[in-house]
Design a protein around this motif. Structure first.
Motif, mmCIF file in Angstrom:
data_model
loop_
_atom_site.group_PDB
_atom_site.id
_atom_site.type_symbol
_atom_site.label_atom_id
_atom_site.label_comp_id
_atom_site.label_asym_id
_atom_site.label_seq_id
_atom_site.Cartn_x
_atom_site.Cartn_y
_atom_site.Cartn_z
ATOM 1 N N PHE A 169 39.761 54.229 33.477
ATOM 2 C CA PHE A 169 39.962 55.612 33.036
ATOM 3 C C PHE A 169 41.381 56.072 33.374
ATOM 4 O O PHE A 169 42.054 56.722 32.558
ATOM 5 C CB PHE A 169 38.936 56.531 33.704
ATOM 6 C CG PHE A 169 39.074 57.977 33.330
ATOM 7 C CD1 PHE A 169 38.804 58.404 32.041
ATOM 8 C CD2 PHE A 169 39.491 58.914 34.268
ATOM 9 C CE1 PHE A 169 38.939 59.746 31.690
ATOM 10 C CE2 PHE A 169 39.631 60.248 33.929
ATOM 11 C CZ PHE A 169 39.352 60.673 32.633
ATOM 12 N N GLY A 170 41.849 55.715 34.568
ATOM 13 C CA GLY A 170 43.213 56.051 34.956
ATOM 14 C C GLY A 170 44.246 55.397 34.060
ATOM 15 O O GLY A 170 45.241 56.028 33.660
ATOM 16 N N LEU A 171 44.010 54.141 33.706
ATOM 17 C CA LEU A 171 44.931 53.442 32.811
ATOM 18 C C LEU A 171 44.966 54.093 31.431
ATOM 19 O O LEU A 171 46.026 54.179 30.804
ATOM 20 C CB LEU A 171 44.508 51.968 32.690
ATOM 21 C CG LEU A 171 44.829 51.085 33.896
ATOM 22 C CD1 LEU A 171 44.119 49.747 33.770
ATOM 23 C CD2 LEU A 171 46.338 50.875 34.023
ATOM 24 N N SER A 172 43.820 54.540 30.964
ATOM 25 C CA SER A 172 43.782 55.198 29.653
ATOM 26 C C SER A 172 44.638 56.464 29.663
ATOM 27 O O SER A 172 45.354 56.747 28.693
ATOM 28 C CB SER A 172 42.341 55.529 29.265
ATOM 29 O OG SER A 172 41.818 56.587 30.045
ATOM 30 N N ILE A 173 44.580 57.217 30.758
ATOM 31 C CA ILE A 173 45.404 58.424 30.873
ATOM 32 C C ILE A 173 46.886 58.061 30.885
ATOM 33 O O ILE A 173 47.711 58.720 30.231
ATOM 34 C CB ILE A 173 45.031 59.202 32.154
ATOM 35 C CG1 ILE A 173 43.601 59.744 32.055
ATOM 36 C CG2 ILE A 173 46.011 60.352 32.392
ATOM 37 C CD1 ILE A 173 43.104 60.408 33.309
ATOM 38 N N VAL A 174 47.229 57.001 31.612
ATOM 39 C CA VAL A 174 48.627 56.549 31.663
ATOM 40 C C VAL A 174 49.120 56.169 30.275
ATOM 41 O O VAL A 174 50.212 56.583 29.842
ATOM 42 C CB VAL A 174 48.773 55.360 32.636
ATOM 43 C CG1 VAL A 174 50.169 54.742 32.513
ATOM 44 C CG2 VAL A 174 48.524 55.803 34.072
ATOM 45 N N PHE A 175 48.324 55.377 29.542
ATOM 46 C CA PHE A 175 48.722 54.952 28.191
ATOM 47 C C PHE A 175 48.934 56.159 27.277
ATOM 48 O O PHE A 175 49.912 56.228 26.519
ATOM 49 C CB PHE A 175 47.658 54.029 27.587
ATOM 50 C CG PHE A 175 47.557 52.688 28.247
ATOM 51 C CD1 PHE A 175 48.668 52.076 28.798
ATOM 52 C CD2 PHE A 175 46.336 52.021 28.322
ATOM 53 C CE1 PHE A 175 48.585 50.838 29.416
ATOM 54 C CE2 PHE A 175 46.237 50.781 28.930
ATOM 55 C CZ PHE A 175 47.367 50.194 29.477
#
Length: 276
Positions: free
Chosen positions: A102-108
């Motif tokens: 979920f954190g990676l999705s926000i970063v992307f």
């Protein structure tokens, strides 16, 4: 009054949407079925595929090159993501995997928003009769061939059932995991650029598609590639036909269908009863 021409047209639209959902969900279910990772960044990868393809199209003017560039770019992102981050979370609790993806999705999403802004981007429809349905169908057939007609597919399916056994045979199961994650990500990226001429791309476009993909996986059966295809087609028809009567209830009916499947067959239409 609903006329037959409108009904048949909506059924075809549902088939197109269903095929797209099937492709996205197949990548999601391949990753979860093999690695046991619930990838909440899958929707962001769909978005990345659309933007990478848009950039490639802007420079080349070729839709085919845009599809190739979008797919390969997201595959590389998936491989790097698996090697640098996800590989450290295989033995961690599910909630840790959910939080990191979920954190990676926000970063992307925020990286794309920083470079391209929040305004929607459009890719012109391809010339020469190329349709999203045809491209998605070919992609699904290629995925099926790789999974069920090649040695690598046999190893992947064996790894789904017992990764320890595969590792004991001298096969580097972690390289297989890297490849599987890359293939799953590529499926999402491919869908993102193929869908770009139909729906404009924006940094948030992956959010709703991720929810729909999870519903499709639940309906078809977690870890089942045929289930993802069947679930996608069912979901596409439900959304399309319901929209003909009342668009506001399209997604309500989708969740109603998912609830009914969970009540009647908790492991999905084509899922394995013993699967977690």
């Amino acid at each position: 009054m609903v006329n037959w021409e409108a009904f048949i047209s909506q059924c075809f639209n549902g088939l197109v949407l269903g095929a797209l959902l099937a492709l996205i969900s197949s990548g999601l279910t391949i990753i979860y079925g093999t690695l046991g990772v619930l990838n909440l960044a899958h929707g962001a990868m769909f978005m990345l595929g659309g933007y990478a393809g848009w950039v490639a199209y802007a420079y080349s003017g070729s839709f085919i090159l845009a599809v190739i560039a979008g797919s390969l770019f997201v595959m590389m992102v998936g491989v790097l993501m698996e090697r640098l981050i996800i590989s450290y979370f295989y033995m961690r609790p599910n909630e840790d995997q959910l939080l990191v993806t979920f954190g990676l999705s926000i970063v992307f999403v925020e990286v794309v928003r920083f470079f391209f802004g929040s305004l929607s981007k459009a890719v012109p429809p391809p010339i020469g009769g190329i349709t999203s349905l045809g491209l998605v169908t070919v992609a699904l057939l290629v995925l099926y061939f790789v999974l069920y007609r090649t040695r690598i597919g046999m190893i992947v399916r064996a790894g789904i059932e017992d990764s320890v056994m595969v590792d004991s045979l001298g096969i580097d199961v972690y390289k297989i995991f890297m490849l599987v994650f890359g293939i799953g990500a590529m499926a999402a990226g491919f869908a993102g650029i193929v869908n770009a001429p139909v729906v404009s791309i924006s940094p948030d476009v992956g959010e709703s598609i991720l929810v729909q993909a999870f519903v499709v996986v639940v309906i078809g059966g977690v870890g089942s590639f045929p289930g993802a295809v069947l679930g996608g087609l069912i979901a596409g028809e439900i959304i399309s036909i319901t929209s003909m009567f009342n668009p506001g209830y399209a997604y309500v009916m989708l969740f109603v269908a998912m609830t009914l499947v969970l009540v009647i067959r908790p492991y999905g239409l084509l899922g394995a009863a013993g699967r977690e």
